[in-house]
Design a protein around this motif. Structure first.
Motif, PDB file in Angstrom:
ATOM      1  N   MET A   1       0.846  -1.196   0.000  1.00 26.65           N
ATOM      2  CA  MET A   1       0.000   0.000   0.000  1.00 26.65           C
ATOM      3  C   MET A   1       0.881   1.246   0.000  1.00 26.65           C
ATOM      4  O   MET A   1       1.744   1.371   0.868  1.00 26.65           O
ATOM      5  CB  MET A   1      -0.846  -0.009   1.276  1.00 26.65           C
ATOM      6  N   LYS A   2       0.674   2.117  -0.987  1.00 25.56           N
ATOM      7  CA  LYS A   2       1.501   3.327  -1.037  1.00 25.56           C
ATOM      8  C   LYS A   2       0.768   4.451  -0.303  1.00 25.56           C
ATOM      9  O   LYS A   2      -0.452   4.602  -0.483  1.00 25.56           O
ATOM     10  CB  LYS A   2       1.704   3.674  -2.520  1.00 25.56           C
ATOM     11  N   LYS A   3       1.510   5.205   0.526  1.00 23.95           N
ATOM     12  CA  LYS A   3       0.850   6.288   1.285  1.00 23.95           C
ATOM     13  C   LYS A   3       1.333   7.642   0.798  1.00 23.95           C
ATOM     14  O   LYS A   3       2.537   7.869   0.680  1.00 23.95           O
ATOM     15  CB  LYS A   3       1.249   6.226   2.768  1.00 23.95           C
ATOM     16  N   ILE A   4       0.392   8.538   0.559  1.00 26.23           N
ATOM     17  CA  ILE A   4       0.754   9.930   0.270  1.00 26.23           C
ATOM     18  C   ILE A   4       0.094  10.764   1.367  1.00 26.23           C
ATOM     19  O   ILE A   4      -1.137  10.764   1.502  1.00 26.23           O
ATOM     20  CB  ILE A   4       0.256  10.369  -1.130  1.00 26.23           C
ATOM     21  N   ILE A  19      -2.643  11.855 -10.605  1.00 26.45           N
ATOM     22  CA  ILE A  19      -2.630  10.408 -10.899  1.00 26.45           C
ATOM     23  C   ILE A  19      -3.687  10.098 -11.963  1.00 26.45           C
ATOM     24  O   ILE A  19      -3.433   9.384 -12.937  1.00 26.45           O
ATOM     25  CB  ILE A  19      -2.868   9.591  -9.602  1.00 26.45           C
ATOM     26  N   LYS A 185      -6.500  -0.665 -10.209  1.00 26.60           N
ATOM     27  CA  LYS A 185      -5.758   0.288  -9.395  1.00 26.60           C
ATOM     28  C   LYS A 185      -6.775   0.962  -8.458  1.00 26.60           C
ATOM     29  O   LYS A 185      -7.897   1.258  -8.903  1.00 26.60           O
ATOM     30  CB  LYS A 185      -5.182   1.327 -10.368  1.00 26.60           C
ATOM     31  N   LEU A 187      -7.452   4.091  -5.510  1.00 26.63           N
ATOM     32  CA  LEU A 187      -7.013   5.331  -4.862  1.00 26.63           C
ATOM     33  C   LEU A 187      -7.984   5.628  -3.736  1.00 26.63           C
ATOM     34  O   LEU A 187      -9.169   5.897  -4.009  1.00 26.63           O
ATOM     35  CB  LEU A 187      -7.149   6.492  -5.851  1.00 26.63           C
ATOM     36  N   ASP A 221      -2.230  -2.924  -5.948  1.00 25.77           N
ATOM     37  CA  ASP A 221      -1.977  -1.542  -6.387  1.00 25.77           C
ATOM     38  C   ASP A 221      -2.947  -0.561  -5.720  1.00 25.77           C
ATOM     39  O   ASP A 221      -3.919  -0.104  -6.327  1.00 25.77           O
ATOM     40  CB  ASP A 221      -2.075  -1.460  -7.920  1.00 25.77           C
ATOM     41  N   VAL A 222      -2.665  -0.264  -4.448  1.00 27.51           N
ATOM     42  CA  VAL A 222      -3.509   0.685  -3.694  1.00 27.51           C
ATOM     43  C   VAL A 222      -2.651   1.869  -3.281  1.00 27.51           C
ATOM     44  O   VAL A 222      -1.558   1.696  -2.734  1.00 27.51           O
ATOM     45  CB  VAL A 222      -4.096   0.026  -2.423  1.00 27.51           C
ATOM     46  N   THR A 223      -3.144   3.073  -3.541  1.00 26.43           N
ATOM     47  CA  THR A 223      -2.497   4.283  -3.032  1.00 26.43           C
ATOM     48  C   THR A 223      -3.495   4.970  -2.120  1.00 26.43           C
ATOM     49  O   THR A 223      -4.657   5.153  -2.497  1.00 26.43           O
ATOM     50  CB  THR A 223      -2.116   5.236  -4.188  1.00 26.43           C
ATOM     51  N   ILE A 224      -3.045   5.319  -0.907  1.00 24.88           N
ATOM     52  CA  ILE A 224      -3.942   6.080  -0.038  1.00 24.88           C
ATOM     53  C   ILE A 224      -3.424   7.509   0.054  1.00 24.88           C
ATOM     54  O   ILE A 224      -2.225   7.752   0.203  1.00 24.88           O
ATOM     55  CB  ILE A 224      -4.127   5.423   1.344  1.00 24.88           C
ATOM     56  N   ILE A 225      -4.346   8.445  -0.100  1.00 23.62           N
ATOM     57  CA  ILE A 225      -4.008   9.868  -0.016  1.00 23.62           C
ATOM     58  C   ILE A 225      -4.755  10.402   1.203  1.00 23.62           C
ATOM     59  O   ILE A 225      -5.992  10.449   1.209  1.00 23.62           O
ATOM     60  CB  ILE A 225      -4.416  10.603  -1.311  1.00 23.62           C
TER      61      ILE A 225
END
Ligand code: F6R
Length: 236
Positions: A1-4, A19, A185, A187, A221-225
């Protein structure tokens, strides 16, 4: 998990916008999974004001209240028209029809639409109880689109959009967790201290149906903002 981790909602919306823009320009956004609620409103404002072209993109929303006509001001059909679709034409917009009295039929129809249009990029918010879509705690990680009961915490949280709590529908048609996990993907956006526990449970706890969003740990493929307040309980 990608964190922004961002300062606030506007910065989060801008990060998400970049994105989405990139995916669209690369030709990777043929089917766009959308969410309602207050979290994505700033993002939708940026999309509305942009010159991005969604006329070749299909949209599929996560959920809709059961019992509301698509023209009802609190329906998610109405929300999406107001916040995005009236300003940005898509090839086709799909949302469940909450006015169909047969929830089972509507759910099966909607799940078939998702199967036929695999989602490239799914936008998500998160409930204070960790729900995604209207998949409340206890929802199975392989659930598909179905009629669901809203829990008291969700009815209370969403009462702010209605004249009174009594007017909030008690059921909805929601994509399942399994349906959401099929997106290529994902978000997820979250802002504010009231989301901090849900974000901690989603990111750091062992996946469990107690926190539906923790199922996202199983997706590649998860990005958390998230803003600093929503990130405040993270330890890593
Ligand atoms: C909306 C949805 C919900 C919301 C969640 C957060 O389509 O499926 O899961 O994302 O309830 O709502 P807000 O953004 O209003 O805090």
């Amino acid at each position: 998990m990608k964190k922004i981790i961002v300062k606030d909602n506007l910065e989060g919306a801008k990060a998400g916008f970049e994105i989405i823009k990139n995916e669209l320009e690369q030709g990777n956004l043929n089917v766009f999974g959308l969410a309602t609620g207050s979290t994505p409103e700033t993002l939708y404002a940026l999309l509305r004001e942009s010159d991005l072209d969604f006329s070749n993109t299909v949209s599929i929303n996560l959920d809709e209240y059961k019992g509301l006509e698509p023209t009802h001001e609190q329906s998610y059909n109405y929300f999406m028209k107001e916040k995005l679709f009236d300003a940005k034409p898509f090839k086709k917009n799909y949302l469940p029809n909450g006015a169909n009295p047969d929830g089972e039929e509507e759910s099966a129809k909607y799940e078939a639409i998702i199967q036929e249009n695999p989602i490239d990029l799914q936008i998500l918010g998160i409930g204070t109880n960790g729900h995604i879509g209207f998949n409340e705690p206890g929802s199975s990680f392989d659930s598909i689109t179905r009629e669901v009961d809203l829990v008291e915490a969700t009815i209370e949280a969403n009462a702010r959009f209605f004249e009174s709590k009594d007017e909030v529908p008690k059921t909805a048609i929601s994509m399942g967790i399994g349906s959401i996990l099929k997106a290529n993907k994902i978000l997820l956006f979250a802002y504010g201290e009231n989301k901090a526990d849900a974000i901690y449970n989603m990111v750091e706890k062992t996946p469990s149906t107690d926190c539906p969003a923790s199922a996202l740990q199983n997706h590649p493929d998860v990005t958390i903002i998230i803003d600093e307040a929503a990130a405040s309980k993270l330890t890593k």
